[in-house]
Write an enzyme that holds these catalytic residues in place. Structure first.
Site, PDB file in Angstrom:
ATOM      1  CG  ASP A  30      -2.049   0.994   1.100  1.00 51.25           C
ATOM      2  OD1 ASP A  30      -3.216   0.571   0.997  1.00 51.25           O
ATOM      3  OD2 ASP A  30      -1.770   2.220   1.103  1.00 51.25           O
ATOM      4  CG  ASN A  86     -12.277  -0.426   3.681  1.00 47.71           C
ATOM      5  OD1 ASN A  86     -12.652  -0.850   4.773  1.00 47.71           O
ATOM      6  ND2 ASN A  86     -11.125   0.193   3.511  1.00 47.71           N
ATOM      7  N   GLY A  92     -16.011   2.911   3.343  1.00 45.53           N
ATOM      8  CA  GLY A  92     -14.684   3.519   3.280  1.00 45.53           C
ATOM      9  C   GLY A  92     -13.885   3.133   2.052  1.00 45.53           C
ATOM     10  CD  GLN A  93     -14.632  -0.521  -2.913  1.00 48.10           C
ATOM     11  OE1 GLN A  93     -15.809  -0.765  -2.659  1.00 48.10           O
ATOM     12  NE2 GLN A  93     -13.945  -1.152  -3.853  1.00 48.10           N
ATOM     13  CG  HIS A  99      -8.572  -2.932  -2.422  1.00 43.55           C
ATOM     14  ND1 HIS A  99      -9.461  -2.219  -3.194  1.00 43.55           N
ATOM     15  CD2 HIS A  99      -8.456  -2.262  -1.261  1.00 43.55           C
ATOM     16  CE1 HIS A  99      -9.853  -1.151  -2.516  1.00 43.55           C
ATOM     17  NE2 HIS A  99      -9.270  -1.161  -1.332  1.00 43.55           N
ATOM     18  CG  HIS A 101      -6.858  -2.837   3.077  1.00 48.88           C
ATOM     19  ND1 HIS A 101      -6.114  -1.696   2.886  1.00 48.88           N
ATOM     20  CD2 HIS A 101      -8.065  -2.585   2.516  1.00 48.88           C
ATOM     21  CE1 HIS A 101      -6.842  -0.784   2.256  1.00 48.88           C
ATOM     22  NE2 HIS A 101      -8.034  -1.299   2.013  1.00 48.88           N
TER      23      HIS A 101
HETATM   24  P1  5GP Z   1      -9.766   1.496   0.183  1.00 52.46           P
HETATM   25  O1  5GP Z   1     -10.067   2.642   1.094  1.00 52.46           O
HETATM   26  O2  5GP Z   1     -10.368   1.672  -1.203  1.00 52.46           O
HETATM   27  O3  5GP Z   1     -10.104   0.170   0.797  1.00 52.46           O
HETATM   28  O4  5GP Z   1      -8.197   1.465   0.075  1.00 52.46           O
HETATM   29  C1  5GP Z   1      -7.478   1.898  -1.029  1.00 52.46           C
HETATM   30  C2  5GP Z   1      -6.036   1.766  -0.654  1.00 52.46           C
HETATM   31  O5  5GP Z   1      -5.269   1.954  -1.822  1.00 52.46           O
HETATM   32  C3  5GP Z   1      -5.568   2.837   0.357  1.00 52.46           C
HETATM   33  O6  5GP Z   1      -5.032   2.194   1.518  1.00 52.46           O
HETATM   34  C4  5GP Z   1      -4.504   3.621  -0.416  1.00 52.46           C
HETATM   35  O7  5GP Z   1      -3.406   4.010   0.390  1.00 52.46           O
HETATM   36  C5  5GP Z   1      -4.094   2.657  -1.513  1.00 52.46           C
HETATM   37  N1  5GP Z   1      -3.657   3.283  -2.750  1.00 52.46           N
HETATM   38  C6  5GP Z   1      -4.261   4.323  -3.392  1.00 52.46           C
HETATM   39  N2  5GP Z   1      -3.609   4.628  -4.510  1.00 52.46           N
HETATM   40  C7  5GP Z   1      -2.548   3.771  -4.578  1.00 52.46           C
HETATM   41  C8  5GP Z   1      -1.483   3.613  -5.528  1.00 52.46           C
HETATM   42  O8  5GP Z   1      -1.377   4.290  -6.545  1.00 52.46           O
HETATM   43  N3  5GP Z   1      -0.571   2.623  -5.274  1.00 52.46           N
HETATM   44  C9  5GP Z   1      -0.657   1.840  -4.149  1.00 52.46           C
HETATM   45  N4  5GP Z   1       0.293   0.926  -4.000  1.00 52.46           N
HETATM   46  N5  5GP Z   1      -1.652   1.963  -3.251  1.00 52.46           N
HETATM   47  C10 5GP Z   1      -2.580   2.917  -3.457  1.00 52.46           C
END
Ligand code: 5GP
Ligand code: ZN
Length: 112
Positions: A30, A86, A92-93, A99, A101
């Protein structure tokens, strides 16, 4: 070119720190880690969220779930790890490509 950020990572159009890859799955660090180890496991196939899943994805999901403990062990997380998915804006997505985490080590957030 896809407008989906994670599809673009799968396509190699945006760099990522990849820790595992096979035909179906990509696992990378991340960009904004919330714990000592913070990885994202994604299917290479674009699926927006858990809301878009159907039974055609069953084998893929099982494969991903089985991979997680293996990858956690490879990261030195013998003591355990946390997985978070999420779903939707209310969950919180932020990135709408499914994906998981995988978090562990020091600074593990939430749910203690
Ligand atoms: P969500 O809130 O959608 O579950 O999490 C998205 C995750 O993607 C966040 O933890 C954020 O830090 C990560 N993320 C967003 N953009 C990028 C990126 O360009 N590269 C990587 N490696 N992670 C990303
Ligand atoms: Zn995508």
């Amino acid at each position: 070119m896809s407008e989906c950020l994670f599809c673009r990572i799968v396509a190699g159009e945006i760099p990522a720190d990849v820790v595992f890859e096979d035909e179906q799955v990509l696992v990378f660090k991340d960009i904004n880690p919330k714990a000592e180890v913070h990885l994202l496991a994604i299917p290479k196939l674009h699926v927006a969220s858990l809301n878009e899943l159907d039974t055609s994805h069953d084998a893929l999901l099982a494969h991903m779930m089985h991979l997680l403990p293996r990858i956690a062990r490879d990261q030195g997380l013998e003591n355990g790890f946390r997985t978070i998915i999420n779903t939707g804006a209310g969950g919180g997505q932020i990135v709408f490509h499914l994906h998981m985490h995988l978090l562990g080590g020091d600074r593990l957030p939430g749910f203690e």
